[in-house]
Design a protein around this motif. Sequence first.
Motif, PDB file in Angstrom:
ATOM      1  N   UNK A 198       0.829  -1.205   0.000  1.00  0.00           N
ATOM      2  CA  UNK A 198       0.000   0.000   0.000  1.00  0.00           C
ATOM      3  C   UNK A 198       0.860   1.250   0.000  1.00  0.00           C
ATOM      4  N   UNK A 199       1.895   1.285   0.846  1.00  0.00           N
ATOM      5  CA  UNK A 199       2.765   2.464   0.910  1.00  0.00           C
ATOM      6  C   UNK A 199       3.509   2.666  -0.399  1.00  0.00           C
ATOM      7  N   UNK A 200       3.967   1.579  -0.995  1.00  0.00           N
ATOM      8  CA  UNK A 200       4.680   1.676  -2.278  1.00  0.00           C
ATOM      9  C   UNK A 200       3.753   2.216  -3.358  1.00  0.00           C
ATOM     10  N   UNK A 201       2.521   1.720  -3.367  1.00  0.00           N
ATOM     11  CA  UNK A 201       1.562   2.158  -4.385  1.00  0.00           C
ATOM     12  C   UNK A 201       1.222   3.642  -4.211  1.00  0.00           C
ATOM     13  N   UNK A 202       1.036   4.058  -2.968  1.00  0.00           N
ATOM     14  CA  UNK A 202       0.713   5.466  -2.723  1.00  0.00           C
ATOM     15  C   UNK A 202       1.839   6.369  -3.204  1.00  0.00           C
ATOM     16  N   UNK A 203       3.080   6.009  -2.863  1.00  0.00           N
ATOM     17  CA  UNK A 203       4.223   6.825  -3.295  1.00  0.00           C
ATOM     18  C   UNK A 203       4.316   6.881  -4.813  1.00  0.00           C
ATOM     19  N   UNK A 204       3.904   5.807  -5.461  1.00  0.00           N
ATOM     20  CA  UNK A 204       3.987   5.736  -6.925  1.00  0.00           C
ATOM     21  C   UNK A 204       3.007   6.688  -7.602  1.00  0.00           C
ATOM     22  N   UNK A 205       1.770   6.742  -7.107  1.00  0.00           N
ATOM     23  CA  UNK A 205       0.738   7.517  -7.818  1.00  0.00           C
ATOM     24  C   UNK A 205       0.504   8.893  -7.224  1.00  0.00           C
ATOM     25  N   UNK A 206       1.096   9.190  -6.054  1.00  0.00           N
ATOM     26  CA  UNK A 206       0.838  10.470  -5.394  1.00  0.00           C
ATOM     27  C   UNK A 206       1.212  11.686  -6.255  1.00  0.00           C
ATOM     28  N   UNK A 207       2.408  11.710  -6.869  1.00  0.00           N
ATOM     29  CA  UNK A 207       2.763  12.904  -7.665  1.00  0.00           C
ATOM     30  C   UNK A 207       1.742  13.215  -8.752  1.00  0.00           C
ATOM     31  N   UNK A 208       1.278  12.188  -9.444  1.00  0.00           N
ATOM     32  CA  UNK A 208       0.282  12.391 -10.499  1.00  0.00           C
ATOM     33  C   UNK A 208      -1.058  12.811  -9.913  1.00  0.00           C
TER      34      UNK A 208
END
Length: 690
Positions: A124-134
């Motif tokens: 979950x944390x990895x996914x959030x960091x991945x899509x947060x900038x966009x």
Amino acid sequence: MGYFNTYYNAKKAFDDAITELKKNPPKDLDTNYFAQYIANQSVKTKFNLVLEKASKILQFYPKSKWFDDALMMIGEIYYYQDEGELAIKKFEELIDNFPRSKHIWRAHSLYARTLYYNESYERALTYIDKIFPEATINNEDIAIELTLLKAQILYEQKQYEKSIKSLDEALIIDGDEYLLAVAAYLKGRINEVTQNYNEAKLAYSSVLNFDPDKNLEFKSKLSYARMLREVGEYQKALDYFLKMRKDEISQENLSYIDLEIARTHEKMGELETALTKYEMVDSLYKKTDASAKSFYYRGLMYEQVYDFNEAKFYYDKAKAEFPQSEITEIAQKKSEIFSKLLQYRSEILKYDSLYLNVTDTSKVKIDSNSVADTLRGLETTTDANATSIADTLLSEKIDSLEEDLLLEPIADETTDQSNLKQEITKVQTININPDSLLFLKTKNQMELATIFFLDLNLLDSAEYWFLQALSSKYRDNFAPKAYYSLIEIYKLMGYDQKADSFYNILVNEYPKSEYSQYVQKIRGENNNYIESDSEQLYEKALQSIENNKTSEAIKILRKIVLADTSSRYNIKSIYTMGWLYENILKNNDSAKFYYRILIDKYPQSLYTQEIVGKVAVAEDTSKLSQVIKLKEIVPPPPPSPKYVQTEQRDTKRTSIQQQQRDIRNRDIREEDYEEPDIEEPEIDEEEPPE
């Protein structure tokens, strides 16, 4: 047009189901924005209708413009019904195939939430960091939600600084004002839990800069006033609470204000006023969360002045007042602790007084049975029925005792001498070996010392009672545990020389005891310490439990049981299997199967004493769900602040992991009894019920 009617009916049924679902919010929604909704049967029926119709769209109308709508509905239904893997599959299908769908960002958000519900925290944390900038570019509200979720996960993992950093990222986003209010409130809670009360005060007050709903606004104001109290601004806190009372608020919220007013007077040292205010809460708001907490806080007051009878009285009140209260479980545990404490204290007084009487040769004829024979019977007796041993054996009337024969209590102990005399005068005749009374007295001294040490963190009292046990002629039965405990106590007190002195006694006088080997292993002084195959396997099983591989753990534990019946890990493994079936797999029948083996084959073990009551009521399996209390003699944590209303959520998802870790050290609390020779449990011939 047929597929439009199918979609329309599915969408209407879905909206109705969601509306009904939201009418029953999760209990902890106020303290966790991401608390999971639970669908009742009515909602599930509507969801099933939606699944049927939405699936028809996917199957028969793959080119329909409502295809992604149907896909999203199905994913959300699985999400709300806690079918995580199916939900993830549908969200991935939508994200991969419909990147321009109007549902894309909600799909991203629910995908991350589903990982959180599945306890796949790192994913979950990895996914959030991945899509947060966009997300910050395309959907600021989803960006705030994602940072809130990240903060919640880090908070539950006790990574408080990182959690606050994530919330600060959310608070600078120009998005939904309610979500920002939630972020500010969570920041306040984290600072409160970490006792940064000034920072918590600022965070709670900042909630009002955004757009909280009425409920969040009230909780923020209440928490702000509580923080004023915690930083010593008592009068400001009282004034703020009284100002809040003038607002148009519900009776429930009014009860919380009055409760906090009572607590503030207590903090100010105005105990009589505080007690009066607490009693007012009881009278005005009966059978509410506030009245339950009122009883609980009074229990704490009396506990802090060592009036354990009064403390137990109020904890008993608290646990029964409002079962839904978050303090109910804590009050229940407190009540159990003080019940045992009072029992052991009474037992010590009773056996001491009986011993003084039976050794008075003018009144007593001592039985000539050997001490060893007596103790063999006593060691198999649990604490629950130990009190009746003397009554069973005595056969001559005992006169009431003189005051100077009573056990002298320490500063924080009180005794009911009249009850003792009534107990003594019930005895008709005497025919008992006094050594058995000394053994029972010492055993209860050890139990009392352990409660003071592990449960109450009253080190002076724990030290006193461990030393009392060591002065007994039966000290060797308990000395290794007592010395080990005193080593830890003196280390906590800062008396390193005393700790080293008792360490030398332990390893020199009891070199073969598990306590001695354990402390030498910790200090790196036992080079000859070799782990047995059973010990290695048991460690492997516990590792499997911590990795959520329950079935693998059970297979390893069964292997231990079948391979080595002489090892102490045999008993631990049976106990652990029962615990896993009860608490992880929720299979009471299988739990009862293993617990019954313990009772039948190992009646002496303290593990058996933990679960004998469970099996006794196992015919009513609803009563079998109470979590087993597991303890270890380890240095207790430093004294924590009084119960903080907002700190409960962070333990919810870690409680099972903590209990799993506790199993690893359960044997530290076992007494140093010699286990009897026992036949191998016939587990290989019979499987537990599934």
